[in-house]
Design an enzyme around this catalytic site. Structure first.
Site, PDB file in Angstrom:
ATOM      1  N   HIS A  14      49.626  11.314 -92.018  1.00 50.43           N
ATOM      2  CA  HIS A  14      49.478  12.170 -92.836  1.00 50.43           C
ATOM      3  C   HIS A  14      48.207  11.807 -93.628  1.00 50.43           C
ATOM      4  O   HIS A  14      47.743   9.617 -94.613  1.00 50.43           O
ATOM      5  CB  HIS A  14      50.667  11.447 -93.526  1.00 50.43           C
ATOM      6  CG  HIS A  14      50.745  12.508 -95.649  1.00 50.43           C
ATOM      7  ND1 HIS A  14      51.464  12.929 -96.178  1.00 50.43           N
ATOM      8  CD2 HIS A  14      49.055  12.212 -96.175  1.00 50.43           C
ATOM      9  CE1 HIS A  14      51.010  13.236 -97.328  1.00 50.43           C
ATOM     10  NE2 HIS A  14      49.388  12.745 -97.392  1.00 50.43           N
ATOM     11  N   HIS A  16      43.738  12.830 -95.909  1.00 46.87           N
ATOM     12  CA  HIS A  16      42.932  13.270 -96.315  1.00 46.87           C
ATOM     13  C   HIS A  16      41.383  12.948 -95.920  1.00 46.87           C
ATOM     14  O   HIS A  16      41.591  12.178 -96.918  1.00 46.87           O
ATOM     15  CB  HIS A  16      43.550  12.964 -97.856  1.00 46.87           C
ATOM     16  CG  HIS A  16      44.571  13.260 -98.922  1.00 46.87           C
ATOM     17  ND1 HIS A  16      45.721  14.403 -99.120  1.00 46.87           N
ATOM     18  CD2 HIS A  16      45.671  12.490 -98.432  1.00 46.87           C
ATOM     19  CE1 HIS A  16      46.042  14.322 -99.853  1.00 46.87           C
ATOM     20  NE2 HIS A  16      46.524  13.141 -98.828  1.00 46.87           N
ATOM     21  N   LEU A  17      40.698  13.878 -95.145  1.00 45.37           N
ATOM     22  CA  LEU A  17      39.935  13.601 -95.400  1.00 45.37           C
ATOM     23  C   LEU A  17      38.787  14.438 -96.305  1.00 45.37           C
ATOM     24  O   LEU A  17      37.426  14.181 -96.072  1.00 45.37           O
ATOM     25  CB  LEU A  17      39.533  14.179 -93.308  1.00 45.37           C
ATOM     26  CG  LEU A  17      40.075  13.361 -92.114  1.00 45.37           C
ATOM     27  CD1 LEU A  17      39.279  14.095 -91.019  1.00 45.37           C
ATOM     28  CD2 LEU A  17      39.610  12.074 -92.193  1.00 45.37           C
ATOM     29  N   ARG A  18      39.314  15.510 -96.896  1.00 45.70           N
ATOM     30  CA  ARG A  18      38.589  15.886 -97.752  1.00 45.70           C
ATOM     31  C   ARG A  18      37.387  16.835 -97.043  1.00 45.70           C
ATOM     32  O   ARG A  18      37.595  17.448 -95.795  1.00 45.70           O
ATOM     33  CB  ARG A  18      37.370  15.532 -98.642  1.00 45.70           C
ATOM     34  CG  ARG A  18      38.721  13.845 -99.096  1.00 45.70           C
ATOM     35  CD  ARG A  18      39.756  14.655-100.295  1.00 45.70           C
ATOM     36  NE  ARG A  18      40.246  13.474-101.296  1.00 45.70           N
ATOM     37  CZ  ARG A  18      41.140  13.460-101.673  1.00 45.70           C
ATOM     38  NH1 ARG A  18      42.386  14.149-101.429  1.00 45.70           N
ATOM     39  NH2 ARG A  18      41.527  12.524-102.205  1.00 45.70           N
ATOM     40  N   ASN A  42      44.790  20.219 -99.019  1.00 43.89           N
ATOM     41  CA  ASN A  42      44.692  20.442-100.226  1.00 43.89           C
ATOM     42  C   ASN A  42      43.614  20.138-100.570  1.00 43.89           C
ATOM     43  O   ASN A  42      43.223  19.379-101.550  1.00 43.89           O
ATOM     44  CB  ASN A  42      45.374  19.260-100.925  1.00 43.89           C
ATOM     45  CG  ASN A  42      45.227  17.873-101.117  1.00 43.89           C
ATOM     46  OD1 ASN A  42      44.905  17.522 -99.881  1.00 43.89           O
ATOM     47  ND2 ASN A  42      45.867  16.834-101.816  1.00 43.89           N
ATOM     48  N   LYS A 100      51.878  22.469 -95.043  1.00 38.30           N
ATOM     49  CA  LYS A 100      52.932  21.385 -96.046  1.00 38.30           C
ATOM     50  C   LYS A 100      53.300  22.017 -97.043  1.00 38.30           C
ATOM     51  O   LYS A 100      52.543  22.925 -97.756  1.00 38.30           O
ATOM     52  CB  LYS A 100      51.314  21.138 -95.966  1.00 38.30           C
ATOM     53  CG  LYS A 100      51.221  20.081 -97.317  1.00 38.30           C
ATOM     54  CD  LYS A 100      52.094  18.400 -96.811  1.00 38.30           C
ATOM     55  CE  LYS A 100      52.813  17.562 -98.248  1.00 38.30           C
ATOM     56  NZ  LYS A 100      51.357  16.221 -98.682  1.00 38.30           N
ATOM     57  N   HIS A 137      56.364  17.240 -99.423  1.00 33.61           N
ATOM     58  CA  HIS A 137      55.999  16.392-100.980  1.00 33.61           C
ATOM     59  C   HIS A 137      56.682  16.303-101.844  1.00 33.61           C
ATOM     60  O   HIS A 137      57.210  16.973-102.216  1.00 33.61           O
ATOM     61  CB  HIS A 137      54.161  17.065-101.597  1.00 33.61           C
ATOM     62  CG  HIS A 137      53.988  15.939-102.356  1.00 33.61           C
ATOM     63  ND1 HIS A 137      53.118  14.467-102.289  1.00 33.61           N
ATOM     64  CD2 HIS A 137      54.606  15.053-103.944  1.00 33.61           C
ATOM     65  CE1 HIS A 137      52.990  13.995-103.141  1.00 33.61           C
ATOM     66  NE2 HIS A 137      54.116  14.357-104.781  1.00 33.61           N
ATOM     67  N   HIS A 175      55.503  10.188 -97.451  1.00 24.89           N
ATOM     68  CA  HIS A 175      54.860   8.918 -98.424  1.00 24.89           C
ATOM     69  C   HIS A 175      56.230   8.470 -98.735  1.00 24.89           C
ATOM     70  O   HIS A 175      56.357   9.006 -99.415  1.00 24.89           O
ATOM     71  CB  HIS A 175      53.827   9.134 -98.235  1.00 24.89           C
ATOM     72  CG  HIS A 175      53.195  10.305 -99.662  1.00 24.89           C
ATOM     73  ND1 HIS A 175      54.347  11.005-100.546  1.00 24.89           N
ATOM     74  CD2 HIS A 175      53.253  11.065 -99.638  1.00 24.89           C
ATOM     75  CE1 HIS A 175      54.083  11.967-100.709  1.00 24.89           C
ATOM     76  NE2 HIS A 175      52.736  12.616-100.431  1.00 24.89           N
ATOM     77  N   LEU A 220      50.201   9.282-105.848  1.00 27.12           N
ATOM     78  CA  LEU A 220      51.916   9.844-105.952  1.00 27.12           C
ATOM     79  C   LEU A 220      52.541   9.777-104.250  1.00 27.12           C
ATOM     80  O   LEU A 220      51.258  10.148-103.981  1.00 27.12           O
ATOM     81  CB  LEU A 220      51.311  11.009-106.770  1.00 27.12           C
ATOM     82  CG  LEU A 220      51.013  10.780-107.723  1.00 27.12           C
ATOM     83  CD1 LEU A 220      50.479  12.507-108.567  1.00 27.12           C
ATOM     84  CD2 LEU A 220      52.612   9.747-108.273  1.00 27.12           C
ATOM     85  N   ASP A 248      48.346   8.497 -95.631  1.00 25.19           N
ATOM     86  CA  ASP A 248      48.287   9.158 -97.317  1.00 25.19           C
ATOM     87  C   ASP A 248      46.817   8.068 -97.675  1.00 25.19           C
ATOM     88  O   ASP A 248      46.519   7.971 -99.026  1.00 25.19           O
ATOM     89  CB  ASP A 248      49.710   8.966 -97.611  1.00 25.19           C
ATOM     90  CG  ASP A 248      48.872   9.806 -98.889  1.00 25.19           C
ATOM     91  OD1 ASP A 248      48.274  11.085 -99.180  1.00 25.19           O
ATOM     92  OD2 ASP A 248      49.874   9.772-100.564  1.00 25.19           O
ATOM     93  N   HIS A 252      39.207   9.223-103.293  1.00 30.69           N
ATOM     94  CA  HIS A 252      38.064   9.687-104.433  1.00 30.69           C
ATOM     95  C   HIS A 252      37.566   8.897-105.022  1.00 30.69           C
ATOM     96  O   HIS A 252      37.298   7.556-105.008  1.00 30.69           O
ATOM     97  CB  HIS A 252      39.504   9.784-105.638  1.00 30.69           C
ATOM     98  CG  HIS A 252      40.206  10.590-105.629  1.00 30.69           C
ATOM     99  ND1 HIS A 252      40.697  11.891-105.631  1.00 30.69           N
ATOM    100  CD2 HIS A 252      42.060   9.754-105.217  1.00 30.69           C
ATOM    101  CE1 HIS A 252      41.420  12.475-105.505  1.00 30.69           C
ATOM    102  NE2 HIS A 252      42.884  11.387-105.341  1.00 30.69           N
ATOM    103  N   ALA A 264      45.172  10.190-108.143  1.00 31.93           N
ATOM    104  CA  ALA A 264      45.982   9.675-107.623  1.00 31.93           C
ATOM    105  C   ALA A 264      45.313   9.811-106.534  1.00 31.93           C
ATOM    106  O   ALA A 264      45.373  10.559-105.808  1.00 31.93           O
ATOM    107  CB  ALA A 264      47.076  10.034-107.975  1.00 31.93           C
TER     108      ALA A 264
HETATM  109  C1  NCD Z   1      46.846  12.884-102.666  1.00 31.01           C
HETATM  110  C2  NCD Z   1      45.039  12.731-102.290  1.00 31.01           C
HETATM  111  O1  NCD Z   1      44.132  12.920-103.448  1.00 31.01           O
HETATM  112  O2  NCD Z   1      45.147  14.319-102.294  1.00 31.01           O
HETATM  113  N1  NCD Z   1      47.091  11.502-103.685  1.00 31.01           N
HETATM  114  C3  NCD Z   1      47.584  10.877-103.469  1.00 31.01           C
HETATM  115  O3  NCD Z   1      48.414   9.440-104.585  1.00 31.01           O
HETATM  116  N2  NCD Z   1      48.334  10.595-102.287  1.00 31.01           N
HETATM  117  C4  NCD Z   1      47.826  13.707-102.561  1.00 31.01           C
HETATM  118  C5  NCD Z   1      48.913  13.638-102.218  1.00 31.01           C
HETATM  119  O4  NCD Z   1      49.201  13.267-100.997  1.00 31.01           O
HETATM  120  O5  NCD Z   1      49.452  12.941-102.875  1.00 31.01           O
HETATM  121 ZN    ZN Z   2      49.076  12.619 -99.585  1.00 38.53          ZN
END
Ligand code: NCD
Ligand code: ZN
Length: 349
Positions: A14, A16-18, A42, A100, A137, A175, A220, A248, A252, A264
Site C-alpha cells: 500500500h 502513495h507515489l503521487r 487517489n 481500491k 479503506h 492499514h 487516516l 501507506d 504531502h 492526512a
Molecule cells: C492517504 C493520502 O494522503 O493519500 N492519507 C492517509 O492518511 N493515509 C490516503 C489514505 O490512504 O487514506
Molecule cells: Zn493510503
C-alpha cells in the site's frame, strides 16, 4: 545478538507515489528498498480506467531511478460508474493488480469514492469471478460516527455485509488500526487479509494530541488508543500470513500538513524498514520479519517471492535519515518514530 538480516527484497502492499514533481522526488525512496508496491490510485483526478492506470504506470517507470528493480503494481479507483469489463480486461492484460475501494469522503482525494454499494455490485461480482482483489479503506464516513470508531463501525456495517453478498471476493482490509480489525481478519479464513503500516505499530493517539498537536502523525485511519496499537503489533509479529506490510507512505508538502486544516498522511518510505526491524526486535520476533515484509503479501496476491535480497544491519550508532526531503512541491517531512533506531538497510553495491 543479530547484526545482519538478509531478506528477500520486501514489497510494499500500500503506497502513495503521487504524480508530477512529488512522484519524481519520492519514487526513489521506495524503489531503494522495495521490489514491488501496490500503487494507490487517489490522484486528482483519480485513476479510474485501465487506460489511465497504464499511463500512470508509465509515468512511475519513467520516475524510477535507473537500474533499480522496482515494479509498480497498479490499482483502479472504484467509482459508481466503473465498468466491470474494463476492470477485468485491465487485470487480464497485466496492467492492474487490484481495485481500491474508498468510501466517498473517507480520506485524502476520495471524493469520487463509493456512496451506494449496490451500484458497485456488478464490478465486485466480476472481480470475484476473475480473482481480482479488492483493497479496502475501511472507514465509514457518516458524520455521526466518532472518528475513532469509524473502522470498527465500517467492519460491521459495510465490510461484513459486502463480503457476504459477494462470495469469493478477495479482500484486503488496508492499514488496519483497531483490535476489531485484527479480530475480524483472524476470524475469517478465506480470501481475507490485512495490511499494517509501520507508523501504526509505533504511535497511538497520544502521540498526535498530547502535549501539542503534531500534524506529521496525523493520518487516516487515525491512530487509536494504546490497546489497539498493541493488538496491531501482536498481529504483525504473530506469523499469521493474513497480515502483511503496507506502509501507506503518503507524502504531502509540509505546508499542507502544518496548516489550520492539515491533511492526512505519514511519509515513511525512507525509514519504514529500519523502524520495522526495530519493532520486530523489540517484540523478540526478528525471525518473523521475513514473513511479514517479504512472504505473506506475495502469497495472498499469488505472486512469487522476490529473488533479490536486502540486508538489514544493526549498528552501534543510531541510524540517521534526513528530517525532510526536498520536492518540487516543497519539503516533505520524514516520519519521526520518536526513538533511536539502530537498524538500517545496507546501501546496495
Ligand atoms: C492517504 C493520502 O494522503 O493519500 N492519507 C492517509 O492518511 N493515509 C490516503 C489514505 O490512504 O487514506
Ligand atoms: Zn493510503
Amino acid at each position: 545478538m543479530t547484526r545482519h538480516l538478509i531478506l528477500p527484497r520486501p514489497d510494499d502492499w500500500h503506497l502513495h507515489l503521487r504524480d508530477g514533481a512529488m512522484l519524481a522526488a519520492v519514487c526513489s525512496e521506495s524503489a531503494r528498498d522495495f521490489a514491488r508496491a501496490i500503487i494507490m490510485p487517489n490522484l486528482v483526478p483519480p485513476v479510474v480506467t485501465g487506460a489511465e492506470a497504464a499511463a500512470y504506470r508509465e509515468r512511475i517507470l519513467a520516475a524510477r531511478p535507473e537500474g533499480r528493480d522496482f515494479t509498480p503494481l497498479m490499482t483502479l479507483y472504484l467509482t459508481e460508474e466503473t465498468d466491470p469489463a474494463d476492470v477485468v480486461r485491465a487485470h487480464a492484460d497485466g496492467i492492474v493488480t487490484a481495485v481500491k475501494l474508498y468510501p466517498a469522503g473517507a480520506t485524502t482525494n476520495s471524493a469520487s469514492g463509493v456512496t451506494d454499494f449496490d451500484r458497485v455490485r456488478g464490478v465486485l461480482e466480476a472481480m470475484a469471478g476473475a480473482g481480482i482483489p479488492l483493497c479496502v479503506h475501511g472507514e465509514v464516513t457518516d458524520p455521526e460516527v466518532d472518528i475513532f470508531d469509524r473502522e470498527a463501525v465500517f467492519i460491521e456495517r459495510v465490510l461484513d455485509p459486502l463480503r457476504r453478498a459477494t462470495p469469493g471476493l478477495r479482500v484486503v482490509l488496508e492499514h488496519v488500526t483497531t483490535r476489531e480489525g485484527v479480530d475480524y481478519v483472524r476470524a475469517h479464513d478465506t480470501g481475507l487479509a490485512a495490511t499494517l503500516t509501520v507508523h501504526h505499530l509505533v504511535i497511538n493517539r497520544n502521540h498526535i494530541l498530547a502535549g501539542g498537536i503534531r500534524p506529521h502523525y496525523y493520518c487516516l485511519p487515525v491512530a487509536k488508543r494504546e490497546a489497539h496499537r498493541l493488538a496491531l503489533r501482536a498481529a504483525a509479529v504473530s506469523g499469521d500470513a493474513r497480515f502483511f506490510l503496507g506502509t501507506d507512505s503518503a507524502p504531502h508538502p509540509d505546508a499542507a500538513k502544518e496548516a489550520a486544516c492539515g491533511c492526512a498522511g505519514c511519509f515513511t518510505a525512507p525509514n519504514a524498514l529500519a523502524i520495522l526491524a526495530h519493532v520486530f526486535e523489540e517484540e523478540d520476533a526478528l525471525d518473523r520479519l521475513e514473513g511479514f515484509a517479504c512472504r505473506h503479501g506475495p502469497a495472498f496476491y499469488g505472486l512469487p517471492v522476490n529473488e533479490g535480497t536486502i540486508t538489514l544491519e544493526r549498528r552501534d550508532t543510531p541510524a540517521r535519515w534526513p528530517a525532510r526531503i526536498a520536492t518540487g512541491d516543497g519539503p516533505v517531512t520524514v516520519f519521526d518514530p520518536g526513538f533511536e533506531v539502530f537498524w538500517q538497510v545496507r546501501e546496495a553495491g
